[in-house]
Design an enzyme around this catalytic site. Structure first.
Site, PDB file in Angstrom:
ATOM      1  N   ASN A 192      49.794  32.639  15.150  1.00  0.00           N
ATOM      2  CA  ASN A 192      48.736  33.579  15.520  1.00  0.00           C
ATOM      3  C   ASN A 192      48.833  33.767  17.031  1.00  0.00           C
ATOM      4  O   ASN A 192      48.402  32.914  17.809  1.00  0.00           O
ATOM      5  CB  ASN A 192      47.371  33.018  15.119  1.00  0.00           C
ATOM      6  CG  ASN A 192      46.237  33.999  15.343  1.00  0.00           C
ATOM      7  OD1 ASN A 192      46.350  34.936  16.116  1.00  0.00           O
ATOM      8  ND2 ASN A 192      45.115  33.757  14.682  1.00  0.00           N
TER       9      ASN A 192
ATOM     10  N   ARG B  52      50.575  36.722  12.372  1.00  0.00           N
ATOM     11  CA  ARG B  52      49.488  37.676  12.575  1.00  0.00           C
ATOM     12  C   ARG B  52      49.969  38.759  13.533  1.00  0.00           C
ATOM     13  O   ARG B  52      50.490  38.470  14.613  1.00  0.00           O
ATOM     14  CB  ARG B  52      48.262  36.987  13.169  1.00  0.00           C
ATOM     15  CG  ARG B  52      47.139  37.959  13.513  1.00  0.00           C
ATOM     16  CD  ARG B  52      46.089  37.307  14.384  1.00  0.00           C
ATOM     17  NE  ARG B  52      45.052  38.239  14.789  1.00  0.00           N
ATOM     18  CZ  ARG B  52      44.510  38.273  16.000  1.00  0.00           C
ATOM     19  NH1 ARG B  52      44.898  37.427  16.929  1.00  0.00           N
ATOM     20  NH2 ARG B  52      43.569  39.154  16.287  1.00  0.00           N
TER      21      ARG B  52
ATOM     22  N   HIS C 272      40.499  42.660  13.411  1.00  0.00           N
ATOM     23  CA  HIS C 272      39.937  41.408  12.880  1.00  0.00           C
ATOM     24  C   HIS C 272      39.880  41.429  11.351  1.00  0.00           C
ATOM     25  O   HIS C 272      39.102  40.701  10.745  1.00  0.00           O
ATOM     26  CB  HIS C 272      38.526  41.135  13.430  1.00  0.00           C
ATOM     27  CG  HIS C 272      38.468  40.870  14.889  1.00  0.00           C
ATOM     28  ND1 HIS C 272      37.456  41.349  15.691  1.00  0.00           N
ATOM     29  CD2 HIS C 272      39.293  40.177  15.707  1.00  0.00           C
ATOM     30  CE1 HIS C 272      37.666  40.965  16.939  1.00  0.00           C
ATOM     31  NE2 HIS C 272      38.778  40.253  16.973  1.00  0.00           N
TER      32      HIS C 272
ATOM     33  N   ARG D 236      35.782  43.263  27.272  1.00  0.00           N
ATOM     34  CA  ARG D 236      35.921  44.660  26.848  1.00  0.00           C
ATOM     35  C   ARG D 236      34.554  45.317  26.730  1.00  0.00           C
ATOM     36  O   ARG D 236      33.592  44.697  26.280  1.00  0.00           O
ATOM     37  CB  ARG D 236      36.664  44.738  25.515  1.00  0.00           C
ATOM     38  CG  ARG D 236      38.156  44.538  25.637  1.00  0.00           C
ATOM     39  CD  ARG D 236      38.819  44.408  24.285  1.00  0.00           C
ATOM     40  NE  ARG D 236      39.054  43.012  23.947  1.00  0.00           N
ATOM     41  CZ  ARG D 236      39.513  42.594  22.772  1.00  0.00           C
ATOM     42  NH1 ARG D 236      39.778  43.463  21.820  1.00  0.00           N
ATOM     43  NH2 ARG D 236      39.703  41.315  22.549  1.00  0.00           N
TER      44      ARG D 236
ATOM     45  N   GLU E   3      41.684  32.199   9.899  1.00  0.00           N
ATOM     46  CA  GLU E   3      42.673  33.264   9.799  1.00  0.00           C
ATOM     47  C   GLU E   3      44.030  32.727   9.364  1.00  0.00           C
ATOM     48  O   GLU E   3      44.760  33.383   8.604  1.00  0.00           O
ATOM     49  CB  GLU E   3      42.806  33.969  11.151  1.00  0.00           C
ATOM     50  CG  GLU E   3      41.598  34.796  11.541  1.00  0.00           C
ATOM     51  CD  GLU E   3      41.707  35.351  12.951  1.00  0.00           C
ATOM     52  OE1 GLU E   3      41.667  36.574  13.100  1.00  0.00           O
ATOM     53  OE2 GLU E   3      41.847  34.545  13.902  1.00  0.00           O
TER      54      GLU E   3
END
Length: 402
Positions: A7, A93, A182, A243, A387
């Site tokens: 990842n 990922r 996501h 962000r 994940e």
């Protein structure tokens, strides 16, 4: 099947060797602050005698390539000393798959080329993922490898949720649309929530909130994403660590004209200098919450804006779904910040959302991750993000289908 999962973040690299048949972690680790002056690694593994072990290491500056070399060496050491089994497949990922990839795919040169072409849409994430993929193909040439995309889960969003109200040729010529991100985390959280509820996912209306340094919300109906807060890139939507989330593009253009910023500088301002960092000088919710508790006005305002944006999306997505069975918090902030969860659920009783203060402060004490007020119409759940397990399962499913 033992699947080695990578990842790749913009400045981090997580790995995990997973027995995908039972979800058991055989080893895992995280290398952080890649590209900075000092890098740090944390490794955890299951010894040959079944004991969990942990080790931390500090390095001079590492990039993703050097970080991978350290991971390879660590895995080889564990194989020799702890009888760690060898990986049988590798799952990666990849943040942006555009509208080309609707599910996990076996990696070949064509896939690599397409991921590379999508790099401008996720410049902080696709390039390091590609670097890891290319190096893994050299190091493990005999192993099948899969790319699992954050955008894939959202590919069934209806056109009225995907399209922007911009000139049609933007869409036709440049594929300007909302892709969402996501998705690996949202998909895992939705399935975990259905399991906790003891109901089929295909019968549920869910809102999942992935709250970390990056943050997004998803409206999930009958097992599919029907809307999500991030857009063509991971910049749109909720307030994030650095962000901006939703912002009037004319405001950004105004500042660019006033300060003489070029497009690259403007993008950097919005991606790396905005969000919580821009509001109060920190992107760490733990630090901001502590400062807020001590009366820091900038920190209080930053948290208020952060939580307000979440509440707006919850309300909007209840309208999109036509009701709500469960609200799901996941990822670092979602799992660990009782203050953020409480603020995000404030004054929403008329929508069926009522958080239990005691359960919210100490989730899991009664064996449950449910934190709603008993009898409330909407279940509120905390799901620990995983994940890597989701990537391992999708990788195994892809290989079994071949």
């Amino acid at each position: 099947m033992n699947v080695l999962v990578f990842n790749s973040g913009s400045s981090s690299l997580k790995y995990r060797l997973v027995d995908s048949t039972n979800g058991k972690d055989l080893c895992k680790g995280r290398l952080e602050r890649l590209g900075e002056e000092h890098s740090h690694a944390r490794h955890q593994w299951l010894s040959g005698t079944g004991v969990r072990r942990e080790q931390g290491e500090d390095y001079d500056s590492l990039d993703h390539s050097a970080a991978l070399q350290h991971i390879y060496q660590h895995l080889e050491t564990l194989a020799e000393q702890e009888n760690l089994p060898s990986p049988e497949a590798i799952g990666h990922r990849v943040v942006h798959g555009g509208d080309r990839f609707r599910r996990a795919v076996a990696i070949d040169q064509n896939v690599i080329t397409e991921i590379e072409q999508l790099a401008p849409l996720a410049p902080l994430h696709n390039p390091p993922a590609l670097a890891v993929i290319n190096q893994c193909r050299e190091h493990f040439p005999q192993l099948p490898q899969a790319a699992v995309f954050d955008t894939a889960f959202h590919q069934r969003m209806p056109a009225h949720a995907r399209r922007y109200a911009v000139p049609d040729h933007w869409y036709r010529d440049h594929r300007v649309q909302r892709y969402g991100f996501h998705g690996i985390s949202h998909g895992y959280a939705a399935r975990a929530a259905a399991q906790q509820l003891g109901r089929p996912l295909e019968q549920l209306k869910l809102i999942t909130l992935h709250l970390g340094n990056g943050a997004s919300a998803a409206a999930i109906k009958n097992g599919h994403s029907v809307d999500t807060s991030m857009g063509m890139t991971p910049l749109e939507g909720l307030v994030m660590g650095t962000r901006s989330g939703d912002v009037d593009i004319a405001a950004a253009l105004h500042v660019a004209r006033e300060e003489g910023l070029d497009l690259g500088q403007l993008e950097q301002e919005l991606r790396q200098c905005s969000g919580l960092l821009g509001l109060c000088g920190s992107n760490d919710v733990r630090d901001i919450s502590s400062r807020s508790d001590q009366g820091d006005a900038a920190a209080k305002l930053a948290l208020a804006i952060y939580a307000y944006r979440i509440r707006k999306y919850i309300g909007a997505y209840i309208a999109v779904l036509g009701g709500l069975d469960a609200l799901v918090f996941t990822a670092g902030v979602g799992e660990n910040s009782a203050a953020v969860r409480a603020m995000a659920c404030t004054d929403m009783q008329n929508l069926g959302i009522s958080i239990d203060k005691a359960r919210n402060r100490c989730p899991g004490l009664d064996g449950s991750k449910a934190i709603h007020t008993p009898g409330a119409p909407v279940t509120i759940l905390i799901v620990r993000a995983n994940e890597e397990l989701e990537i391992a399962r999708q990788t195994m499913a892809l290989l079994n289908a071949r």
